[in-house]
Write an enzyme that holds these catalytic residues in place. Structure first.
Site, PDB file in Angstrom:
ATOM      1  N   LYS A 175       0.864  -1.104   0.063  1.00 44.85           N
ATOM      2  CA  LYS A 175       0.052   0.030  -0.125  1.00 44.85           C
ATOM      3  C   LYS A 175       1.000   1.162   0.121  1.00 44.85           C
ATOM      4  O   LYS A 175       1.584   1.698   0.877  1.00 44.85           O
ATOM      5  CB  LYS A 175      -0.884   0.080   1.146  1.00 44.85           C
ATOM      6  CG  LYS A 175      -1.977   0.955   0.987  1.00 44.85           C
ATOM      7  CD  LYS A 175      -2.532   1.668   2.270  1.00 44.85           C
ATOM      8  CE  LYS A 175      -1.999   2.859   2.784  1.00 44.85           C
ATOM      9  NZ  LYS A 175      -1.872   4.216   1.949  1.00 44.85           N
ATOM     10  N   GLU A 250       9.432   1.291  10.837  1.00 43.05           N
ATOM     11  CA  GLU A 250      10.465   2.358  10.473  1.00 43.05           C
ATOM     12  C   GLU A 250       9.847   3.781  10.530  1.00 43.05           C
ATOM     13  O   GLU A 250       9.069   4.081   9.593  1.00 43.05           O
ATOM     14  CB  GLU A 250      10.882   2.098   8.973  1.00 43.05           C
ATOM     15  CG  GLU A 250      11.502   0.647   8.905  1.00 43.05           C
ATOM     16  CD  GLU A 250      12.921   0.404   9.519  1.00 43.05           C
ATOM     17  OE1 GLU A 250      13.373   1.410  10.320  1.00 43.05           O
ATOM     18  OE2 GLU A 250      13.264  -0.921   9.527  1.00 43.05           O
ATOM     19  N   CYS A 284      13.551  10.937   6.616  1.00 43.75           N
ATOM     20  CA  CYS A 284      13.446  10.479   7.866  1.00 43.75           C
ATOM     21  C   CYS A 284      14.821  10.766   8.774  1.00 43.75           C
ATOM     22  O   CYS A 284      14.824  10.975   9.824  1.00 43.75           O
ATOM     23  CB  CYS A 284      13.138   9.056   8.105  1.00 43.75           C
ATOM     24  SG  CYS A 284      14.058   8.025   6.850  1.00 43.75           S
ATOM     25  N   GLU A 385       9.627  16.295  15.085  1.00 52.19           N
ATOM     26  CA  GLU A 385       9.966  15.835  13.642  1.00 52.19           C
ATOM     27  C   GLU A 385       9.191  17.073  12.824  1.00 52.19           C
ATOM     28  O   GLU A 385       7.960  17.145  12.755  1.00 52.19           O
ATOM     29  CB  GLU A 385       9.945  14.592  13.112  1.00 52.19           C
ATOM     30  CG  GLU A 385      10.160  14.613  11.702  1.00 52.19           C
ATOM     31  CD  GLU A 385       9.768  13.063  11.092  1.00 52.19           C
ATOM     32  OE1 GLU A 385       8.665  12.496  11.278  1.00 52.19           O
ATOM     33  OE2 GLU A 385      10.634  12.310  10.448  1.00 52.19           O
TER      34      GLU A 385
HETATM   35  P1  NAP Z   1       2.377   8.622   7.449  1.00 52.10           P
HETATM   36  O1  NAP Z   1       1.372   9.719   7.343  1.00 52.10           O
HETATM   37  O2  NAP Z   1       2.427   8.027   8.603  1.00 52.10           O
HETATM   38  O3  NAP Z   1       1.825   7.777   6.535  1.00 52.10           O
HETATM   39  C1  NAP Z   1       2.560   6.427   6.124  1.00 52.10           C
HETATM   40  C2  NAP Z   1       1.963   5.379   5.279  1.00 52.10           C
HETATM   41  O4  NAP Z   1       0.922   4.956   6.137  1.00 52.10           O
HETATM   42  C3  NAP Z   1       1.012   5.935   4.123  1.00 52.10           C
HETATM   43  O5  NAP Z   1       0.699   4.878   3.173  1.00 52.10           O
HETATM   44  C4  NAP Z   1      -0.200   6.385   4.603  1.00 52.10           C
HETATM   45  O6  NAP Z   1      -1.182   6.270   3.723  1.00 52.10           O
HETATM   46  C5  NAP Z   1      -0.657   4.996   5.581  1.00 52.10           C
HETATM   47  N1  NAP Z   1      -1.580   5.373   6.584  1.00 52.10           N
HETATM   48  C6  NAP Z   1      -1.997   6.567   7.229  1.00 52.10           C
HETATM   49  N2  NAP Z   1      -2.802   6.115   8.196  1.00 52.10           N
HETATM   50  C7  NAP Z   1      -2.790   4.946   8.417  1.00 52.10           C
HETATM   51  C8  NAP Z   1      -3.561   4.069   9.114  1.00 52.10           C
HETATM   52  N3  NAP Z   1      -4.462   4.522  10.059  1.00 52.10           N
HETATM   53  N4  NAP Z   1      -3.398   2.867   8.892  1.00 52.10           N
HETATM   54  C9  NAP Z   1      -2.594   2.049   8.297  1.00 52.10           C
HETATM   55  N5  NAP Z   1      -1.848   3.006   7.113  1.00 52.10           N
HETATM   56  C10 NAP Z   1      -1.953   4.253   7.453  1.00 52.10           C
HETATM   57  O7  NAP Z   1       3.857   9.285   6.971  1.00 52.10           O
HETATM   58  P2  NAP Z   1       4.047  10.096   5.766  1.00 52.10           P
HETATM   59  O8  NAP Z   1       3.662  11.248   6.079  1.00 52.10           O
HETATM   60  O9  NAP Z   1       3.781   9.364   4.558  1.00 52.10           O
HETATM   61  O10 NAP Z   1       5.754  10.096   5.646  1.00 52.10           O
HETATM   62  C11 NAP Z   1       6.481  10.649   6.529  1.00 52.10           C
HETATM   63  C12 NAP Z   1       6.976   9.853   7.582  1.00 52.10           C
HETATM   64  O11 NAP Z   1       7.626   8.769   7.439  1.00 52.10           O
HETATM   65  C13 NAP Z   1       8.098  10.928   8.367  1.00 52.10           C
HETATM   66  O12 NAP Z   1       7.796  10.791   9.835  1.00 52.10           O
HETATM   67  C14 NAP Z   1       9.414  10.082   8.189  1.00 52.10           C
HETATM   68  O13 NAP Z   1      10.221  10.319   9.306  1.00 52.10           O
HETATM   69  C15 NAP Z   1       8.819   8.712   8.197  1.00 52.10           C
HETATM   70  N6  NAP Z   1       9.686   7.911   7.317  1.00 52.10           N
HETATM   71  C16 NAP Z   1      10.364   6.944   8.052  1.00 52.10           C
HETATM   72  C17 NAP Z   1      11.448   6.072   7.533  1.00 52.10           C
HETATM   73  C18 NAP Z   1      12.517   5.117   8.163  1.00 52.10           C
HETATM   74  O14 NAP Z   1      12.978   4.246   7.426  1.00 52.10           O
HETATM   75  N7  NAP Z   1      12.566   5.339   9.455  1.00 52.10           N
HETATM   76  C19 NAP Z   1      11.901   6.230   6.149  1.00 52.10           C
HETATM   77  C20 NAP Z   1      11.027   7.050   5.200  1.00 52.10           C
HETATM   78  C21 NAP Z   1       9.961   8.043   6.138  1.00 52.10           C
HETATM   79  P3  NAP Z   1      -1.664   7.650   2.973  1.00 52.10           P
HETATM   80  O15 NAP Z   1      -0.934   8.756   2.756  1.00 52.10           O
HETATM   81  O16 NAP Z   1      -2.710   7.160   1.918  1.00 52.10           O
HETATM   82  O17 NAP Z   1      -2.571   8.278   4.333  1.00 52.10           O
END
Ligand code: NAP
Length: 495
Positions: A175, A250, A284, A385
């Site tokens: 997804k 992650e 991240c 963050e």
């Molecule tokens: P996010 O809002 O947490 O979303 C990540 C994924 O989860 C998206 O596919 C999102 O779908 C989905 N999602 C949202 N709500 C959900 C729920 N209730 N149940 C299941 N899935 C759900 O993060 P983002 O804004 O896309 O990305 C930024 C974050 O990712 C930052 O905090 C960054 O630090 C972190 N990140 C971490 C790493 C690592 O390796 N540690 C690497 C890259 C990014 P939708 O977008 O369709 O809502």
């Protein structure tokens, strides 16, 4: 406009009635209309991945057979590299140079590397456990793995997960973020062309809020591998706890770079700029807190700010562009709100902090590289963050203070140390609460090395042998080889 952005379930491309506009963040224009999954498609994807795992050939293939499929996927990515780089650039706003030379080649390399180097770790091990018994340690795939990825490196994060999950013999449901599904939906076409059996890979686009819970709670999924924010990670942990699934988390970061007096100033400044402003700061591992030792603090700050002001913001398709837009207007509003709050808490903005005035950029979600000083260690921006091009620069005197500042937040993803004293740097690395520590470099990821965070940055690893083995489980089998009766087994009840 690309209107053919179907889901991929059970080897079939499925257009759904509900569609979503996909936006180019450089221009604010609609570039595609993608199908959206509802609970019905979630159910179909889970059924298809379950069937493919329980009754399909994929987990039973020999390691060599699976390797060959995975090489075909890598080759498919390389054959389509130009198209994928263009698509990723349009959908994320990353400068075309980044998608062409970093993201897409790394995707292909990950598949190739994992198939070449780790798949043989699945071989079973025999252990002599006593004079008449033999033990076998068997590595099995986990089963059905749900892969949920964010928008900042859409295809790369998907490939990191998928390469290991598939190589280990699992079936998967990917997804992508509903903001950036285009490259994942193209990957489905590449996988289809590579001839993987139906149901082994399923790709469903849909809003996390709408379909995430159903996907993560369902008993047909055995494991969730999630990359995203700590906030959503915590929600997913509650979904998955209902039936105790294996998880990889992650999550976010608030990483620190520690810069000592003895560095080459130019090298440290240039790398520090990359460490926060690459991908518009939406990394991240962004070094969003830079701590500089007293004697070089003023000269570092001066040089950093001068250079930050020279970073070329521009449309992502311009090869000269060094910084593109943020992913969405909502993300830009979040960044602005953080800066406003920081100012209210006493921070000073000494560079950027605003939307650029260039009329060519007015329809995109651009924001200037921003430097803050005088940030209190208890303020929100010190600890939380932002996920945008915003850095705070702060002074320290000795290495104990540097470690304590770096460790003073709830995250533990990564850190950088800049010093010519490699003894000090390595000792300090041991004291940092971070899953990855770079010494005199930034951002180098190697398929050989496991990557993942500590504390609220999550748990479990991607990449490396450890990352690959996350997608398997271990079974012990004990075989008695003696013909004699066993007192413990046979006479325990005195029969
Ligand atoms: P996010 O809002 O947490 O979303 C990540 C994924 O989860 C998206 O596919 C999102 O779908 C989905 N999602 C949202 N709500 C959900 C729920 N209730 N149940 C299941 N899935 C759900 O993060 P983002 O804004 O896309 O990305 C930024 C974050 O990712 C930052 O905090 C960054 O630090 C972190 N990140 C971490 C790493 C690592 O390796 N540690 C690497 C890259 C990014 P939708 O977008 O369709 O809502």
């Amino acid at each position: 406009m690309n209107s053919k952005c179907p889901l991929y379930i059970n080897g079939q491309f499925i257009e759904t009635a509900e569609k979503q506009n996909i936006i180019n963040p450089s221009t604010g224009k609609v570039i595609a209309e993608a199908s959206l999954a509802s609970d019905k498609e979630v159910d179909l994807a889970l059924a298809s991945a379950r069937e493919a795992f329980d009754r399909g050939p994929w987990p039973q293939f020999s390691l060599i057979e699976r390797k060959n499929f995975i090489f075909r996927i890598a080759q498919g990515i390389l054959d389509n590299a130009g198209m994928l780089a263009e698509l990723e650039m349009q959908n994320t706003g990353k400068p075309i140079k980044e998608t062409t030379f970093m993201d897409i080649p790394s995707c292909a390399k990950t598949f190739e590397f994992i198939a070449n180097n780790f798949i043989d770790y699945l071989s079973q091990e025999e252990v002599n456990v006593s004079s008449d018994a033999k033990g076998k340690i068997i590595r099995e795939p986990m089963g059905v793995v749900v892969l949920i990825v964010p928008w900042n490196y859409p295809l790369l994060m998907a490939c990191w997960k998928m390469a290991s999950a598939l190589a280990a013999g699992n079936t998967v449901i990917l997804k992508p973020s509903s903001l950036t599904p285009l490259s994942a939906l193209e990957l489905a076409k590449i996988i289809h062309a590579a001839g993987l059996p139906p149901g082994v890979v399923n790709v469903i686009n849909g809003s996390g809020v709408k379909i995430g819970q159903a996907l993560c709670e369902d008993k047909r999924a055995d494991m969730i591998s999630f990359t995203g924010s700590s906030e959503i990670g915590k929600q997913i942990l509650t979904y998955a706890s209902k039936n105790v699934k294996k998880m990889i988390m992650e999550l976010g970061g608030k990483s620190a770079s520690l810069i000592f007096n003895d560095v080459d100033l130019d090298v440290a400044v240039n790398s520090s700029l990359t460490s926060i402003f690459l991908n518009q700061g939406q990394m991240c591992t962004a070094m969003s807190r830079i701590f500089v030792q007293e004697a070089i603090y003023d000269s570092f700050l001066d040089s950093f700010v001068q250079k930050a002001k020279r970073i070329k913001l521009g449309l992502a398709d311009n090869p000269e562009t060094q910084m593109g837009p943020l992913i969405s207007d909502a993300q830009r509003k979040k960044v602005i709100a953080y800066i406003d709050k920081a100012k209210a808490e006493g921070a000073k903005v000494i560079c950027g902090g605003k939307i650029p005035e260039n009329p060519e950029l007015k329809n995109g979600y651009f924001f200037e590289p921003t430097v803050l000083v005088d940030v209190g260690v208890h303020s929100h921006i010190f600890k939380e963050e932002v996920f945008g091009p915003v850095v705070l620069i702060h002074k320290f005197s000795g290495s104990d203070e540097a470690a304590s500042l770096a460790n003073s937040v709830d995250f533990g993803l990564a850190a950088c140390i800049w010093s010519q004293d490699l003894y000090l740097a390595q000792e300090l690395a041991g004291n940092l609460n971070a899953g990855t520590v770079w010494i005199n470099t930034y951002g180098a990821f190697y398929n050989e090395l496991p990557y993942g965070g500590f504390k609220q940055s999550g748990f479990g690893k991607e990449l490396g042998r450890q990352g690959f083995l996350e997608y398997s489980r271990v079974k012990s089998v004990i075989i008695d080889q003696s013909a004699e009766n066993k007192p413990l087994v046979n006479y325990w009840y005195g029969f």
